[in-house]
Design a protein around this motif. Structure first.
Motif, PDB file in Angstrom:
ATOM      1  N   VAL A  57     -27.677  61.517 -11.648  1.00 11.71           N
ATOM      2  CA  VAL A  57     -27.421  60.533 -12.704  1.00 11.71           C
ATOM      3  C   VAL A  57     -27.440  61.122 -14.107  1.00 11.71           C
ATOM      4  N   THR A  58     -27.877  62.358 -14.266  1.00 14.02           N
ATOM      5  CA  THR A  58     -27.897  62.957 -15.598  1.00 14.02           C
ATOM      6  C   THR A  58     -26.476  63.280 -16.061  1.00 14.02           C
ATOM      7  N   PRO A  59     -26.235  63.313 -17.369  1.00 16.71           N
ATOM      8  CA  PRO A  59     -24.882  63.582 -17.874  1.00 16.71           C
ATOM      9  C   PRO A  59     -24.384  64.961 -17.463  1.00 16.71           C
ATOM     10  N   ALA A  60     -23.078  65.123 -17.527  1.00 10.82           N
ATOM     11  CA  ALA A  60     -22.456  66.403 -17.195  1.00 10.82           C
ATOM     12  C   ALA A  60     -22.955  67.495 -18.122  1.00 10.82           C
ATOM     13  N   GLN A  61     -23.073  68.713 -17.590  1.00 12.40           N
ATOM     14  CA  GLN A  61     -23.518  69.841 -18.395  1.00 12.40           C
ATOM     15  C   GLN A  61     -22.396  70.398 -19.272  1.00 12.40           C
ATOM     16  N   VAL A  62     -21.162  70.221 -18.842  1.00 14.20           N
ATOM     17  CA  VAL A  62     -20.018  70.695 -19.632  1.00 14.20           C
ATOM     18  C   VAL A  62     -19.656  69.596 -20.634  1.00 14.20           C
ATOM     19  N   PRO A  63     -19.488  69.918 -21.905  1.00 13.63           N
ATOM     20  CA  PRO A  63     -19.175  68.897 -22.913  1.00 13.63           C
ATOM     21  C   PRO A  63     -17.926  68.086 -22.571  1.00 13.63           C
ATOM     22  N   PHE A  64     -17.959  66.811 -22.937  1.00 12.73           N
ATOM     23  CA  PHE A  64     -16.870  65.892 -22.612  1.00 12.73           C
ATOM     24  C   PHE A  64     -15.536  66.388 -23.149  1.00 12.73           C
ATOM     25  N   ARG A  65     -15.493  66.818 -24.407  1.00  9.51           N
ATOM     26  CA  ARG A  65     -14.222  67.244 -25.000  1.00  9.51           C
ATOM     27  C   ARG A  65     -13.648  68.466 -24.290  1.00  9.51           C
ATOM     28  N   ASP A  66     -14.518  69.353 -23.800  1.00  6.95           N
ATOM     29  CA  ASP A  66     -14.035  70.514 -23.068  1.00  6.95           C
ATOM     30  C   ASP A  66     -13.392  70.093 -21.748  1.00  6.95           C
ATOM     31  N   ILE A  67     -14.036  69.139 -21.051  1.00  8.15           N
ATOM     32  CA  ILE A  67     -13.464  68.643 -19.795  1.00  8.15           C
ATOM     33  C   ILE A  67     -12.142  67.934 -20.059  1.00  8.15           C
ATOM     34  N   ARG A  68     -12.077  67.120 -21.117  1.00  6.90           N
ATOM     35  CA  ARG A  68     -10.847  66.410 -21.415  1.00  6.90           C
ATOM     36  C   ARG A  68      -9.721  67.376 -21.756  1.00  6.90           C
ATOM     37  N   ARG A  69     -10.044  68.456 -22.456  1.00  9.51           N
ATOM     38  CA  ARG A  69      -9.026  69.450 -22.796  1.00  9.51           C
ATOM     39  C   ARG A  69      -8.475  70.102 -21.528  1.00  9.51           C
ATOM     40  N   ALA A  70      -9.353  70.400 -20.581  1.00  9.21           N
ATOM     41  CA  ALA A  70      -8.902  70.988 -19.320  1.00  9.21           C
ATOM     42  C   ALA A  70      -8.082  69.987 -18.515  1.00  9.21           C
ATOM     43  N   GLU A  71      -8.500  68.717 -18.494  1.00  4.21           N
ATOM     44  CA  GLU A  71      -7.721  67.690 -17.796  1.00  4.21           C
ATOM     45  C   GLU A  71      -6.315  67.589 -18.386  1.00  4.21           C
ATOM     46  N   ASN A  72      -6.232  67.596 -19.710  1.00  2.97           N
ATOM     47  CA  ASN A  72      -4.928  67.490 -20.356  1.00  2.97           C
ATOM     48  C   ASN A  72      -4.036  68.679 -20.006  1.00  2.97           C
ATOM     49  N   ALA A  73      -4.632  69.865 -19.943  1.00  4.04           N
ATOM     50  CA  ALA A  73      -3.843  71.048 -19.580  1.00  4.04           C
ATOM     51  C   ALA A  73      -3.270  70.909 -18.174  1.00  4.04           C
ATOM     52  N   LEU A  74      -4.065  70.378 -17.245  1.00  4.84           N
ATOM     53  CA  LEU A  74      -3.598  70.172 -15.879  1.00  4.84           C
ATOM     54  C   LEU A  74      -2.497  69.118 -15.820  1.00  4.84           C
ATOM     55  N   LEU A  75      -2.728  67.985 -16.459  1.00  5.02           N
ATOM     56  CA  LEU A  75      -1.780  66.878 -16.352  1.00  5.02           C
ATOM     57  C   LEU A  75      -0.484  67.167 -17.093  1.00  5.02           C
ATOM     58  N   ASP A  76      -0.565  67.872 -18.205  1.00  2.00           N
ATOM     59  CA  ASP A  76       0.654  68.200 -18.952  1.00  2.00           C
ATOM     60  C   ASP A  76       1.559  69.139 -18.162  1.00  2.00           C
ATOM     61  N   ALA A  77       0.964  69.965 -17.307  1.00  2.00           N
ATOM     62  CA  ALA A  77       1.753  70.937 -16.535  1.00  2.00           C
ATOM     63  C   ALA A  77       2.251  70.368 -15.209  1.00  2.00           C
ATOM     64  N   LEU A  78       1.788  69.179 -14.828  1.00  2.86           N
ATOM     65  CA  LEU A  78       2.136  68.620 -13.524  1.00  2.86           C
ATOM     66  C   LEU A  78       3.613  68.229 -13.498  1.00  2.86           C
ATOM     67  N   PRO A  79       4.342  68.588 -12.452  1.00  2.00           N
ATOM     68  CA  PRO A  79       5.759  68.204 -12.358  1.00  2.00           C
ATOM     69  C   PRO A  79       5.943  66.693 -12.392  1.00  2.00           C
ATOM     70  N   ASP A  80       7.064  66.253 -12.930  1.00  4.16           N
ATOM     71  CA  ASP A  80       7.317  64.822 -13.097  1.00  4.16           C
ATOM     72  C   ASP A  80       7.416  64.078 -11.772  1.00  4.16           C
ATOM     73  N   ASP A  81       7.758  64.787 -10.694  1.00  3.75           N
ATOM     74  CA  ASP A  81       7.931  64.088  -9.419  1.00  3.75           C
ATOM     75  C   ASP A  81       6.612  63.871  -8.682  1.00  3.75           C
ATOM     76  N   VAL A  82       5.506  64.301  -9.282  1.00  2.00           N
ATOM     77  CA  VAL A  82       4.190  64.064  -8.694  1.00  2.00           C
ATOM     78  C   VAL A  82       3.586  62.829  -9.345  1.00  2.00           C
ATOM     79  N   GLU A  83       3.271  61.808  -8.554  1.00  4.94           N
ATOM     80  CA  GLU A  83       2.723  60.566  -9.089  1.00  4.94           C
ATOM     81  C   GLU A  83       1.211  60.680  -9.278  1.00  4.94           C
TER      82      GLU A  83
END
Length: 280
Positions: A57-83
């Protein structure tokens, strides 16, 4: 004597079997009553004490903004045909242990016939099976999900809850391993982009998959065991740190009772990726 043996000595050996044999709704009713009684005996300081000490239940050890930046990098690179799907935080009871042979003690089971998600590819596989049964030719799904693992692990970048990116491709065998070739190349091309500089350590369980060893940035790893993969699996390393993995699974064949079904899954540990994403 193990913990279960100790408890059964107190309540009676037959108790476990009697509870397990109850219909799901009846068991949920009983356990809800137990949880209500236990919650009624707690105080606010008790809750705070648990919050400070419970690794789930404790918060994530990796800062939120760092995780969001990594998520954005993944989603921005995802091909358009992947839902992209926004998955529920829970899945049906047995999703992980039945499909991917994970020990049920290593997932967080609920008292309502569900379990907390431990890997988005399991839920994506269920949705893919639903769509394949409805007649969709090739199903391409992905998601980013905060998951929980119950096993105790030590070491850097190992957490009780963390964010995973998962991707699933599901379709029908069309011969000459065309499904396997096309989709493996697509998954690895995407992972090579988002995890650069990436190294793929590939294990071939079937000699008919050895063509994959000629793909870019691939080295052979003959030491890995099959686990729930078949044919071929891989791990993704960046700067010597494992950040992802994937491979072919038989999940859709069992879910749909059809030997011609094919499925490829892959995933990335977003928290681990965030530790090395530029600007994080």
């Amino acid at each position: 004597m193990g913990a279960l043996d100790r408890v059964l000595r107190e309540v009676g050996d037959e108790t476990l079997d009697r509870l397990a044999a109850l219909p799901g709704a009846d068991l949920a009713t009983l356990l809800l009553a137990v949880m209500r009684k236990r919650a009624n005996n707690l105080t606010a300081p008790d809750v705070l004490r648990r919050y400070r000490t419970d690794r789930f239940v404790t918060p994530a050890q990796v800062p939120f903004r760092d995780i969001r930046r990594a998520e954005n990098a993944l989603l921005d690179a995802l091909p358009d045909d992947v839902e992209l799907l926004q998955l529920a935080p829970v899945v049906p009871l047995g999703t992980h242990s039945v499909m991917s042979t994970v020990d049920q003690n290593n997932v967080v089971s609920t008292i309502r016939g569900t379990e907390v998600a431990a890997d988005p590819t399991n839920a994506l596989a269920l949705e893919a099976a639903v769509r394949r049964r409805a007649g969709q030719d090739l199903v391409e799904l992905a998601s980013v999900q905060r998951v929980v693992r119950a096993q105790v692990v030590d070491g850097a970048a190992r957490f009780a809850h963390f964010t995973l990116f998962g991707r699933v491709s599901a379709g029908r065998d069309t011969g000459n391993r065309e499904f396997e070739r096309a989709n493996l190349v697509a998954h690895m091309r995407f992972l090579a982009q988002v995890c650069a500089p990436a190294e793929f350590r590939v294990t071939c369980f079937d000699p008919r998959f050895r063509w994959a060893l000629d793909l870019p940035d691939v080295v052979e790893d003959p030491t890995r065991q099959t686990g729930y993969y078949e044919g071929l699996c891989f791990k993704v390393f960046r700067d010597g740190v494992e950040v992802g993995d994937g491979g072919f699974v038989d999940w859709s064949r069992h879910l749909l009772a059809d030997r011609k079904e094919r499925m490829l899954i892959s995933g990335v540990g977003v928290d681990r990726l965030a530790l090395g994403v530029p600007g994080a």
